[in-house]
Write an enzyme that holds these catalytic residues in place. Structure first.
Site, short mmCIF file in Angstrom:
data_model
loop_
_atom_site.label_atom_id
_atom_site.label_comp_id
_atom_site.label_asym_id
_atom_site.label_seq_id
_atom_site.Cartn_x
_atom_site.Cartn_y
_atom_site.Cartn_z
N GLY A 87 -5.58 -10.46 8.14
CA GLY A 87 -5.57 -11.02 9.48
C GLY A 87 -4.50 -12.09 9.62
N SER A 186 -2.78 -6.65 3.41
CA SER A 186 -2.21 -7.34 4.56
C SER A 186 -2.15 -8.85 4.32
CB SER A 186 -2.99 -6.98 5.82
OG SER A 186 -2.27 -7.33 6.97
N TYR A 187 -2.81 -9.67 5.16
CA TYR A 187 -2.77 -11.12 4.91
C TYR A 187 -3.53 -11.48 3.64
CZ TYR A 187 -2.15 -16.05 5.82
OH TYR A 187 -1.76 -17.36 5.69
N ASP A 423 4.72 1.99 6.58
CA ASP A 423 4.25 0.79 7.26
C ASP A 423 5.44 -0.06 7.66
OD1 ASP A 423 2.86 -1.48 8.13
OD2 ASP A 423 2.64 -2.26 6.08
N HIS A 476 -0.12 1.15 6.85
CA HIS A 476 -0.45 -0.20 6.41
C HIS A 476 -1.73 -0.26 5.58
CE1 HIS A 476 -0.11 -4.53 6.67
NE2 HIS A 476 -1.29 -4.67 7.25
#
Length: 499
Positions: A87, A186-187, A423, A476
């Site tokens: 996120g 991701s984050y 991605d 992703h």
């Protein structure tokens, strides 16, 4: 003969003692956390499931929610793996519902009915015990009794997650001797190395219980503003998304700095590229994206776009099609900058992301019956579940992750950095570049790896147990787009064998 019989009795009694000990250990997990049934699923669980809250701050009542899936293989020997979505502000139920959890979720054809759950043949719980953690507090089903407690950042999140782990293993001591790994995407490219560092420091300091930490894995993870920000141009050109002329003009105007333009000319070229690729799905350039005006104006938490099926390998997997926006990339250019990192609802002024369909997870996790079954607080207490929340104020205060990776791998912890190669949010070109920048000797030169006799991607191995791997044709969220291939490299890497 007498000696043989005595030895037989010795082994028999030792076997009895081991079996009794194993029985005691398996029963050590808190039975109050045991999940006995789940709305939407009518079959038999292939292994035990537990869930609930662990308080990481007694003063503020900061509670982190977890869902624990016991391995379907050998629970007392298989690794324990912590999974974190990114996120920041996105729930790890994303991984549970849409990626590698024990179930595939099928949207109901009848309005108002809950999704139907089917066993997932590529669940990561087939080879590991896996903990899905909503972190930090304010995300997913985790919460604090003090509203102002939602001001957080990288370092506080890592500290709280470390506290969670120490308390979790106290409640599940039978898993303390299992190899332990931390994973995410991701984050979570920030969450994973910062938490891994906290765990490593805790082990060195002799904090009890002592975790059997072995390593970590990061998928399409944001890492460093320079490497990630500069990955965009070579990716778009290499994928045939922009012309040679525009590529060369941008190179000339920006002088290799694409993440923080220092000239109007560079900015103009980057904006031109943005206009060219505007209608692509940045999370998988091969996938369609919704761009209707109605989709743009959907309220957060009401992201109900059409569901569909798609063919994945040899198995038809019912799955709500979701085109998400996790991480920070184009048009924001640098995924990780120091300072406040706005969540997607904050960036979009309360509007949902145009390419989002989270109806299945939203419907299931906001059901009162589901909340009761998984021992979570009801919506009336902590609010509605949302895939990505705007409730937190998040500060990126850990800097570049490269120093964390270098420190951890130098200590001997295993690491695999994997990327879906289609991605555009966190392009593989950046991850490939920063892993190479560590300067480690190549021990396994760039080569293909296979799944079911088909080329599934490429891998390069380095000294200090570091590997970089691509997954061909994936976006992703690799286990969502390529579940069979993701399970293949995950299970091989955990087993310590060649991929």
């Amino acid at each position: 003969m007498v000696m043989v019989m005595a030895m037989d009795r010795f082994f028999f009694y030792n076997l009895l003692a081991y079996s009794f000990l194993k029985f005691l250990l398996v029963g050590a997990a808190p039975e109050s956390a045991l999940i006995t049934s789940l709305p939407g699923f009518s079959g038999t669980f292939p292994s035990k499931h537990y869930s609930g809250y662990i308080t990481v701050d007694e003063k503020n009542g900061r509670n982190l929610f977890y869902y624990f899936v016991v391995s379907e293989g050998n629970p007392l020997k298989d690794p324990v793996v912590l999974w974190l979505n990114g996120g920041p502000g996105c729930s790890s139920f994303d991984g549970f519902v849409y990626e590698h959890g024990p179930f595939n979720f099928e949207a109901s054809k009848k309005s108002g009915d809950l999704p139907q759950l089917h066993l997932n043949p590529y669940s990561w719980s087939k080879v590991s015990n896996i903990i899905y953690l909503d972190s930090p507090a304010g995300v997913g089903l985790s919460y604090s009794k003090v509203q102002g407690d939602y001001n957080t950042g990288d370092l506080k999140t890592a500290s709280d997650s470390h506290t969670f782990l120490l308390k979790w293993f106290e409640q599940y001591p039978e898993f303390l001797s299992n190899p332990f790994y931390i994973s995410g995407e991701s984050y979570a490219g920030v969450y994973v190395p910062t938490l891994s560092s906290e765990v490593a420091k805790g082990i060195q300091a002799g904090l009890k219980p002592i975790l059997n930490f072995k390593g970590y894995m990061v998928g399409n993870g944001v890492t460093d503003e320079v490497f990630d920000g500069n990955a965009f141009l070579p990716f778009t050109h290499g994928m045939g998304l922009i012309s040679d002329d525009l590529y060369e003009e941008t190179q000339s105007a920006c002088q290799g700095n694409y993440w923080s333009p220092y000239s109007d000319s560079c900015d103009e070229k980057l904006n031109k590229i943005g206009n060219v690729i505007n209608d692509l799905n940045i999370y998988d350039i091969l996938e369609p994206c919704y761009h209707s005006p109605e989709a743009r104006k959907l309220a957060v938490g009401n992201t109900s776009l059409p569901s569909s099926f798609r063919q994945l390998g040899e198995t038809e997997r019912p799955l709500a099609v979701r085109k998400r926006m996790f991480g920070r990339a184009w048009p924001f250019r640098a995924p990780v900058r120091d300072g406040i990192v706005p969540t997607w609802p904050q960036i979009l002024n309360g509007e949902s992301v145009p390419c989002t369909d989270d109806v299945v997870a939203t419907a299931w996790l906001n059901s009162a019956a589901v909340r009761t079954a998984i021992h979570a607080e009801q919506s009336s207490v902590i609010g509605a579940w949302a895939l990505c929340t705007g409730n937190i104020n998040f500060n990126h205060d850990a800097g570049s992750m490269i120093k964390y990776h270098k420190n951890l791998t130098a200590q001997g912890y295993r690491a695999i950095i994997y990327s879906g190669d289609h991605d555009m949010c966190v392009p593989f070109t950046g991850s490939e570049a920063w892993t190479r920048s560590l300067g480690y000797k190549i021990t396994d030169e760039w080569r293909p790896w296979y799944c079911n006799d088909q080329l599934a991607g490429f891998i390069q191995g380095y000294d200090n147990n570091l590997s970089f791997l691509t997954v061909k044709g994936s976006g992703h969220t690799v286990p969502e787009y390529k579940p069979q291939e993701a399970f293949a490299f995950y299970s091989r890497w955990l087993a310590g064998g060649p991929i």
